[in-house]
Design a protein around this motif. Sequence first.
Motif, PDB file in Angstrom:
ATOM      1  N   ASP A 185       0.848  -1.190   0.000  1.00  0.00           N
ATOM      2  CA  ASP A 185       0.000   0.000   0.000  1.00  0.00           C
ATOM      3  C   ASP A 185       0.889   1.247   0.000  1.00  0.00           C
ATOM      4  OD1 ASP A 185      -2.288   1.585   0.086  1.00  0.00           O
ATOM      5  OD2 ASP A 185      -2.456   1.495   2.260  1.00  0.00           O
ATOM      6  N   HIS A 353       7.607   1.458   5.765  1.00  0.00           N
ATOM      7  CA  HIS A 353       7.541   0.031   6.065  1.00  0.00           C
ATOM      8  C   HIS A 353       8.853  -0.628   5.647  1.00  0.00           C
ATOM      9  CE1 HIS A 353       3.475  -0.770   7.386  1.00  0.00           C
ATOM     10  NE2 HIS A 353       2.938  -0.190   6.342  1.00  0.00           N
ATOM     11  N   TYR A 378       6.265  -7.622   4.355  1.00  0.00           N
ATOM     12  CA  TYR A 378       4.965  -6.965   4.441  1.00  0.00           C
ATOM     13  C   TYR A 378       3.915  -7.860   3.795  1.00  0.00           C
ATOM     14  CZ  TYR A 378       1.710  -3.016   3.461  1.00  0.00           C
ATOM     15  OH  TYR A 378       0.648  -2.160   3.378  1.00  0.00           O
ATOM     16  N   TRP A 379       2.833  -8.088   4.505  1.00  0.00           N
ATOM     17  CA  TRP A 379       1.709  -8.894   4.008  1.00  0.00           C
ATOM     18  C   TRP A 379       2.142 -10.295   3.571  1.00  0.00           C
ATOM     19  CZ3 TRP A 379      -1.553  -4.559   1.093  1.00  0.00           C
ATOM     20  CH2 TRP A 379      -2.107  -3.714   2.063  1.00  0.00           C
ATOM     21  N   ASN A 416       5.374  -6.857   8.987  1.00  0.00           N
ATOM     22  CA  ASN A 416       4.121  -6.109   9.149  1.00  0.00           C
ATOM     23  C   ASN A 416       2.932  -6.928   8.658  1.00  0.00           C
ATOM     24  OD1 ASN A 416       2.667  -3.373   9.524  1.00  0.00           O
ATOM     25  ND2 ASN A 416       2.035  -4.034   7.489  1.00  0.00           N
ATOM     26  N   GLU A 417       1.988  -7.172   9.555  1.00  0.00           N
ATOM     27  CA  GLU A 417       0.709  -7.820   9.211  1.00  0.00           C
ATOM     28  C   GLU A 417       0.882  -9.049   8.337  1.00  0.00           C
ATOM     29  OE1 GLU A 417      -2.019  -5.041   7.516  1.00  0.00           O
ATOM     30  OE2 GLU A 417      -2.173  -3.903   9.357  1.00  0.00           O
ATOM     31  N   ASN A 474      -1.531  -3.877  14.745  1.00  0.00           N
ATOM     32  CA  ASN A 474      -2.270  -2.932  13.899  1.00  0.00           C
ATOM     33  C   ASN A 474      -3.753  -3.237  14.010  1.00  0.00           C
ATOM     34  OD1 ASN A 474       0.304  -2.300  13.053  1.00  0.00           O
ATOM     35  ND2 ASN A 474       0.048  -3.025  10.955  1.00  0.00           N
ATOM     36  N   TYR A 476      -7.804  -1.442  12.914  1.00  0.00           N
ATOM     37  CA  TYR A 476      -8.526  -0.348  12.256  1.00  0.00           C
ATOM     38  C   TYR A 476      -9.991  -0.307  12.686  1.00  0.00           C
ATOM     39  CZ  TYR A 476      -4.487   1.116   9.695  1.00  0.00           C
ATOM     40  OH  TYR A 476      -3.254   1.637   9.393  1.00  0.00           O
ATOM     41  N   TYR A 480     -11.843   0.003   8.863  1.00  0.00           N
ATOM     42  CA  TYR A 480     -12.136  -1.251   8.148  1.00  0.00           C
ATOM     43  C   TYR A 480     -13.024  -2.138   9.003  1.00  0.00           C
ATOM     44  CZ  TYR A 480      -8.087   0.087   5.327  1.00  0.00           C
ATOM     45  OH  TYR A 480      -7.210   0.765   4.517  1.00  0.00           O
ATOM     46  N   TRP A 549      -1.595   5.549  12.308  1.00  0.00           N
ATOM     47  CA  TRP A 549      -1.355   5.595  10.870  1.00  0.00           C
ATOM     48  C   TRP A 549      -2.049   6.810  10.304  1.00  0.00           C
ATOM     49  CZ3 TRP A 549       2.196   3.045   8.413  1.00  0.00           C
ATOM     50  CH2 TRP A 549       2.135   2.917   7.022  1.00  0.00           C
ATOM     51  N   PHE A 554       0.057   9.790   1.851  1.00  0.00           N
ATOM     52  CA  PHE A 554       1.145   9.243   1.023  1.00  0.00           C
ATOM     53  C   PHE A 554       0.544   8.569  -0.207  1.00  0.00           C
ATOM     54  CE2 PHE A 554       0.513   4.758   2.125  1.00  0.00           C
ATOM     55  CZ  PHE A 554      -0.221   4.869   3.303  1.00  0.00           C
ATOM     56  N   ARG A 559      -5.373   3.234  -4.131  1.00  0.00           N
ATOM     57  CA  ARG A 559      -6.337   4.203  -3.604  1.00  0.00           C
ATOM     58  C   ARG A 559      -6.828   5.146  -4.700  1.00  0.00           C
ATOM     59  NH1 ARG A 559      -7.132   1.748   1.360  1.00  0.00           N
ATOM     60  NH2 ARG A 559      -5.116   0.967   2.021  1.00  0.00           N
ATOM     61  N   ASN A 569      -3.256   7.616  -0.149  1.00  0.00           N
ATOM     62  CA  ASN A 569      -3.833   7.115   1.083  1.00  0.00           C
ATOM     63  C   ASN A 569      -3.994   8.337   1.982  1.00  0.00           C
ATOM     64  OD1 ASN A 569      -3.989   6.134   3.835  1.00  0.00           O
ATOM     65  ND2 ASN A 569      -3.372   4.121   3.081  1.00  0.00           N
ATOM     66  N   LYS A 571      -4.925   8.717   5.108  1.00  0.00           N
ATOM     67  CA  LYS A 571      -4.973   8.545   6.565  1.00  0.00           C
ATOM     68  C   LYS A 571      -4.033   9.499   7.290  1.00  0.00           C
ATOM     69  CE  LYS A 571      -6.746   3.866   6.377  1.00  0.00           C
ATOM     70  NZ  LYS A 571      -6.500   3.579   4.947  1.00  0.00           N
TER      71      LYS A 571
HETATM   72  C1  GCB Z   1      -2.247  -1.389   7.162  1.00  0.00           C
HETATM   73  C2  GCB Z   1      -0.887  -1.427   6.609  1.00  0.00           C
HETATM   74  C3  GCB Z   1      -0.497  -0.103   5.999  1.00  0.00           C
HETATM   75  C4  GCB Z   1      -1.665   0.443   5.192  1.00  0.00           C
HETATM   76  C5  GCB Z   1      -2.809   0.703   6.137  1.00  0.00           C
HETATM   77  C6  GCB Z   1      -4.053   1.228   5.412  1.00  0.00           C
HETATM   78  O1  GCB Z   1      -2.616  -2.179   7.963  1.00  0.00           O
HETATM   79  O2  GCB Z   1       0.079  -1.867   7.509  1.00  0.00           O
HETATM   80  O3  GCB Z   1       0.627  -0.277   5.197  1.00  0.00           O
HETATM   81  O4  GCB Z   1      -1.312   1.584   4.469  1.00  0.00           O
HETATM   82  O5  GCB Z   1      -3.155  -0.481   6.766  1.00  0.00           O
HETATM   83  O6  GCB Z   1      -4.166   2.422   5.213  1.00  0.00           O
HETATM   84  O7  GCB Z   1      -4.884   0.411   5.053  1.00  0.00           O
END
Ligand code: GCB
Length: 595
Positions: A185, A353, A378-379, A416-417, A474, A476, A480, A549, A554, A559, A569, A571
């Motif tokens: 992302d 990241h 990542y992921w 990460n995640e 993490n 949300y 989410y 976050w 960014f 997105r 993004n 956020k």
């Molecule tokens: C996450 C990720 C991050 C994303 C964020 C998002 O969990 O670690 O890299 O940018 O969510 O905005 O969805």
Amino acid sequence: MKPLILLSLLVLVPCVRAQETGLIVNTEGRKTTSLNGQWQVIVDPYESGFYNYRYQPSDNGYFKNAKPKNKSELIEYDFDKSETLKVPGDWNTQSDQLFFYEGTVWYKKSFDYQRKPNTRVFVYFGAANYFADVYLNGEKLGQHEGGFTPFNFEITNRVKDTGNFLVVKVDNKRRLDAVPTLMTDWWNYGGLTREVKLIETPQTFVNDYFVQLQPGSRNRVTGWVKLSGDKLNQRVTVRIPEAGVSRSFTSNAGGTATIDLTADLKLWSPDSPKLYEVFIEAETDQVREQIGFRNIETRGTDILLNGRPLFLRGVCIHEEAPLRGGRAYSREDAVTLLSWAKELGANFVRLAHYPHNEFMVREADRMGIMVWSEIPVYWTIQWENPDTLKNARNQLQEMITRDKNRAAVVIWSVANETPLSDARLTFLKNLITHARSLDGTRLLSAAMERHYLNPTTQMIDDPLGEFLDVLGCNEYVGWYDGLPEKADGLEWKSKYQKPLVMSEFGGDALFNHHGDALTRWTEEYQESIYHHQIAMLKKIPFLRGTSPWILTDFRSPRRPLPGIQDYWNRKGLISDRGEKKKAFYVLQDWYQEMR
Ligand code: GCB
């Protein structure tokens, strides 16, 4: 064996890989010549400067920088008539045509260099995203994989007084087996994204060193100094004049001296980010550096800095240039981003990241901001692929090598995640062991996921937690996962008696887009997430830090929503133009309370 087969085997033998001479640390403290500036480039989506028409590596590629020797000779490229791009810098934001480009770009820089007798010369790259093949004067120096860590090659015997040409094939195609893999992302900014320089050293020089407080101690400095060259057995002195320290050690046949000394030191902390001038002196070389000394450890669910429990008031940051967009790479970028974090009341940042440029950690050292630094595991990484593991280990090692003397860095994070599986656990355990073997003075963490035990209980029991010092998580809730109010009824549980850093939470808001607190994308909705989140976070007994976050909007290809995201993004607590959103002040108030 037929000569032809032998020949093709020879061609397949891999060339020298980066780092054979060892990554040179503290390039600022050495004699360097910048190769920053305009480089000539050739955009090569089919890689015809590398492969022939049978898709075999060509020995006559663009790296030869060839010119027709007569009017009839056919050569289908010409660096000197090509466009230029600025280095450091990503290509995406320097040319509209390259905005979405993922592939190969060839870079060329010509230079003269008068090497002094009895010196060695290296070419050093702060980073190239993602894969770099490097050539000097038509000969291959080596290759490097990984978009966010530095590498160097020795060119002592290849550099000429005049007319050198350095050619780099930079390829940012995403790959399933790479680190990161296909799905992220953030924007896949390609190019020579950080500084390029020549480093001149004595024949035998101080290649690397580790000078830090011994864990648990307030006055014992331990570590090592590593020399490179042919006079490896030397007297090595560590001097910290301000603390009255001057101690000598002897390096062994391999060039390593073990450091162990005591000193009466004022310790580094966010309130008092004391850095000492430290001199590392061998008989043949000396390097000077600013180093802070501090202890970071955990006890039960506490994080202790210099023996005192503290809360990490943090925020996540991407390496996105403030205001202008594109990859951040300069000291000014670092100062702007970290000053915003300070204004927020932060004493901690999570550099997401991937390892950020060195200015970020050096400025964090100066400004008194603790750092979480991570690699792009990542992921969905290929957990069972040994080459992927090797690559991740190498990126981890390069990150630690570069930044291990920065007092600001308190946490190395390995992932990460990442979704649970046995293969993933084995992979990440391997990285953790590797990190600990390289550096026993930092805390290890990872941003994990969590799950619901029941509709009102969040559980942290990822098996990875057992191997970490600090649990990262993490979540949300409110974005989410339900609406902001959902946070009110949530209780958090952990299987581990360890400190938790809520390493992400938040939601998108377009700056100056207003509505009520239930209207997505508005500043009011984001503000409401922060209100509800903070109320929930305050109730988690083992919470010892937060890094929501994220500091600024960014770019992300994931997105597209027109008029709102437009490939950003959103956020960020601050927009891509530096405007603070309402949620910024909500967090600022909380961090003010937490001081
Ligand atoms: C996450 C990720 C991050 C994303 C964020 C998002 O969990 O670690 O890299 O940018 O969510 O905005 O969805």
